[in-house]
Design a protein around this motif. Structure first.
Motif, PDB file in Angstrom:
ATOM      1  N   GLU A  24      42.503  75.204  -2.808  1.00  0.00           N
ATOM      2  CA  GLU A  24      42.518  74.224  -1.719  1.00  0.00           C
ATOM      3  C   GLU A  24      43.613  73.184  -1.940  1.00  0.00           C
ATOM      4  O   GLU A  24      44.283  72.762  -0.984  1.00  0.00           O
ATOM      5  N   TYR A  25      43.804  72.777  -3.187  1.00  0.00           N
ATOM      6  CA  TYR A  25      44.871  71.809  -3.454  1.00  0.00           C
ATOM      7  C   TYR A  25      46.232  72.424  -3.143  1.00  0.00           C
ATOM      8  O   TYR A  25      47.082  71.796  -2.489  1.00  0.00           O
ATOM      9  N   ALA A  27      46.926  74.788  -1.120  1.00  0.00           N
ATOM     10  CA  ALA A  27      47.086  74.994   0.327  1.00  0.00           C
ATOM     11  C   ALA A  27      47.719  73.779   0.987  1.00  0.00           C
ATOM     12  O   ALA A  27      48.476  73.905   1.961  1.00  0.00           O
ATOM     13  N   ARG A  28      47.427  72.598   0.461  1.00  0.00           N
ATOM     14  CA  ARG A  28      47.979  71.359   1.024  1.00  0.00           C
ATOM     15  C   ARG A  28      49.306  70.957   0.382  1.00  0.00           C
ATOM     16  O   ARG A  28      50.070  70.190   0.970  1.00  0.00           O
ATOM     17  N   ALA A  29      49.567  71.446  -0.848  1.00  0.00           N
ATOM     18  CA  ALA A  29      50.668  70.897  -1.646  1.00  0.00           C
ATOM     19  C   ALA A  29      51.888  71.800  -1.755  1.00  0.00           C
ATOM     20  O   ALA A  29      52.975  71.307  -2.087  1.00  0.00           O
ATOM     21  N   GLU A  32      57.324  74.142   1.700  1.00  0.00           N
ATOM     22  CA  GLU A  32      57.676  75.162   2.678  1.00  0.00           C
ATOM     23  C   GLU A  32      58.497  76.258   2.005  1.00  0.00           C
ATOM     24  O   GLU A  32      59.405  75.991   1.221  1.00  0.00           O
ATOM     25  N   LEU A  53      40.917  78.552   3.209  1.00  0.00           N
ATOM     26  CA  LEU A  53      42.256  77.971   3.176  1.00  0.00           C
ATOM     27  C   LEU A  53      42.886  77.979   4.565  1.00  0.00           C
ATOM     28  O   LEU A  53      43.610  77.043   4.932  1.00  0.00           O
ATOM     29  N   ILE A  56      42.254  75.028   6.505  1.00  0.00           N
ATOM     30  CA  ILE A  56      43.088  73.883   6.125  1.00  0.00           C
ATOM     31  C   ILE A  56      44.487  74.040   6.696  1.00  0.00           C
ATOM     32  O   ILE A  56      45.056  73.104   7.256  1.00  0.00           O
ATOM     33  N   GLU A  57      45.026  75.255   6.563  1.00  0.00           N
ATOM     34  CA  GLU A  57      46.386  75.550   7.015  1.00  0.00           C
ATOM     35  C   GLU A  57      46.376  76.925   7.679  1.00  0.00           C
ATOM     36  O   GLU A  57      46.318  77.953   6.993  1.00  0.00           O
ATOM     37  N   THR A 343      38.300  67.582  -9.249  1.00  0.00           N
ATOM     38  CA  THR A 343      39.285  67.152  -8.260  1.00  0.00           C
ATOM     39  C   THR A 343      40.640  66.900  -8.913  1.00  0.00           C
ATOM     40  O   THR A 343      41.673  67.416  -8.470  1.00  0.00           O
ATOM     41  N   LYS A 347      44.228  69.170  -9.133  1.00  0.00           N
ATOM     42  CA  LYS A 347      45.503  68.525  -8.804  1.00  0.00           C
ATOM     43  C   LYS A 347      46.507  68.712  -9.937  1.00  0.00           C
ATOM     44  O   LYS A 347      47.667  69.082  -9.707  1.00  0.00           O
ATOM     45  N   GLU A 351      49.865  70.931  -9.549  1.00  0.00           N
ATOM     46  CA  GLU A 351      51.184  70.306  -9.685  1.00  0.00           C
ATOM     47  C   GLU A 351      51.951  70.865 -10.876  1.00  0.00           C
ATOM     48  O   GLU A 351      53.179  70.988 -10.828  1.00  0.00           O
TER      49      GLU A 351
END
Length: 404
Positions: A24-25, A27-29, A32, A53, A56-57, A343, A347, A351
């Motif tokens: 999930e992280y 998917a947002r991070a 492109e 996912l 989310i996207e 959480t 992250k 990252e």
């Protein structure tokens, strides 16, 4: 590393509790154009994660899925050969982790996990460090709450000392406070590790016998005695986790930690009775983990795949305060964030994967620490993502105030 591989990164173990949070992280991070995929042993569960996912996207509705069991070496070789970076959340790592590390070392693929298991990390060094050095693979363990806040926190702290430390002794103490719950997978990993004290000690001795040591430099990470700490305003209770070892290995790899580096790692506990009670509880679990029957009973209390709710995680937090001294100079810093075990771990792991895949980094290979592999690049990523790295100013008689 081969840029023609189909994927920039693959998340292996995406259907577990921490794996789903990491997915999930990401998917947002992910930037492109990032080519990534999910991997695991159950195609149906992988599709369920992908559906989550896509909510989310929407563009992730066709995210590639790779089927591979943690024990299927042939399938894992295909996964490793298809990616530039592979992230594993499949624990306990002592039971399930080695085949994927081997596949990545052979394929020259960067590998990340979030283990805190001493024996696993030492065994992977013994088995795969040299092969990874030859192929250019970076094997980076402990890329979650174990041990990134401490490893990068010390690196950040040394960079804020007002003097150059390369030729001076350095002493750093880290004081950890945290509030949060843990998942079944984390509990299972802890039980496995606690049940093997002799094997863990043997692996540590075998690694020590073959590992290169820095020439003309001394690294000390031995536990200290409990004490009251005015810096932490709490009882400083020695914390025998893998984190101090990771900091020590970064110090051995990086000259800026000085010719004589000492790190002490503590839990910061306000009340002595709480510290004593916690130590007693750990001793009971450690004793119970030695017997198969009691170990099985403990394991049944919280099964892998279970973990704290969204509401529980929202209330969780951590802070790590560092005090560094060198050449008469002194600096206090703090690393802090939200829910440490899940959480923020998702992250950090996400990252770190993006950092290895896309950032300009020092040339390293073999088993390396987060600080040695990614250093300040990962600090900046985590600060952007919301984990706080701050310098504390403490005028006489005043409470510390934070300065970015």
């Amino acid at each position: 590393m081969d840029s023609d591989r189909p994927y920039d990164l693959v998340l292996f173990g995406a259907t577990g509790f921490t794996g789903r949070l990491t997915a999930e992280y990401l998917a947002r991070a992910v930037p492109e154009g990032c080519r990534w995929a999910l991997a695991g042993r159950d195609p149906a569960k992988l599709r369920q994660v992908r559906d989550q996912l896509a909510a989310i996207e929407p563009g992730l509705a066709e995210l590639p899925l790779l089927t591979a069991d943690a024990a299927d070496r042939a399938a894992l070789r295909e996964v490793a050969g298809s990616a530039r970076v592979v992230v594993s959340t499949v624990g306990p790592y002592l039971r399930h982790g080695e085949p994927l590390v081997a596949a990545c070392a052979d394929a020259g693929t960067d590998y990340l996990d979030l283990t805190g298991e001493f024996e696993f990390v030492d065994r992977m060094y013994l088995l795969h460090h040299e092969r990874a050095r030859a192929t250019g693979a970076r094997l980076v363990h402990t890329c979650g709450f174990d041990s990134v806040p401490y490893d990068l926190g010390v690196l950040f702290t040394l960079g804020r000392l007002p003097i150059a430390t390369k030729d001076l002794p350095v002493s750093v103490s880290g004081f950890v406070r945290a509030g949060g719950s843990f998942s079944g997978g984390t509990f299972a990993s802890a039980l496995v590790a606690m049940s093997r004290p002799r094997a863990m000690a043997r692996a540590a001795r075998e690694r020590q016998a073959v590992e290169d040591r820095p020439v003309g430099r001394r690294i000390q990470v031995a536990p200290d005695r409990p004490r009251w700490s005015p810096e932490a305003r709490a009882w400083a209770w020695p914390l025998p986790t893998i984190d101090a070892q990771v900091v020590g290995r970064s110090a051995a790899a990086l000259d800026d930690y000085g010719p004589d580096f000492r790190y002490r790692h503590y839990a910061a506990v306000k009340h002595l009775a709480v510290a004593l009670g916690g130590s007693a509880g750990i001793a009971v679990v450690l004793a119970a983990a030695q017997l198969p029957f009691t170990r099985k009973a403990l394991g049944a209390l919280l099964k892998p795949g279970q973990g704290p709710s969204v509401a529980q995680r929202a209330k969780s937090w951590f802070t790590v305060r560092f005090v560094a001294e060198s050449g008469g100079a002194r600096v206090c810093t703090e690393v802090s964030g939200g829910d440490p075990g899940y959480t923020e771990t998702a992250k950090i792991l996400g990252e770190a994967a993006l950092c290895l895949a896309f950032d300009e980094l020092p040339v390293t290979a073999g088993q390396v620490t987060p600080a040695a592999a990614m250093g300040t690049a990962l600090i900046e990523r985590l600060r952007t993502a919301g984990i706080r790295f701050t310098v504390l100013a403490k005028p006489p008689g005043a409470a510390p105030r934070r300065m970015v």
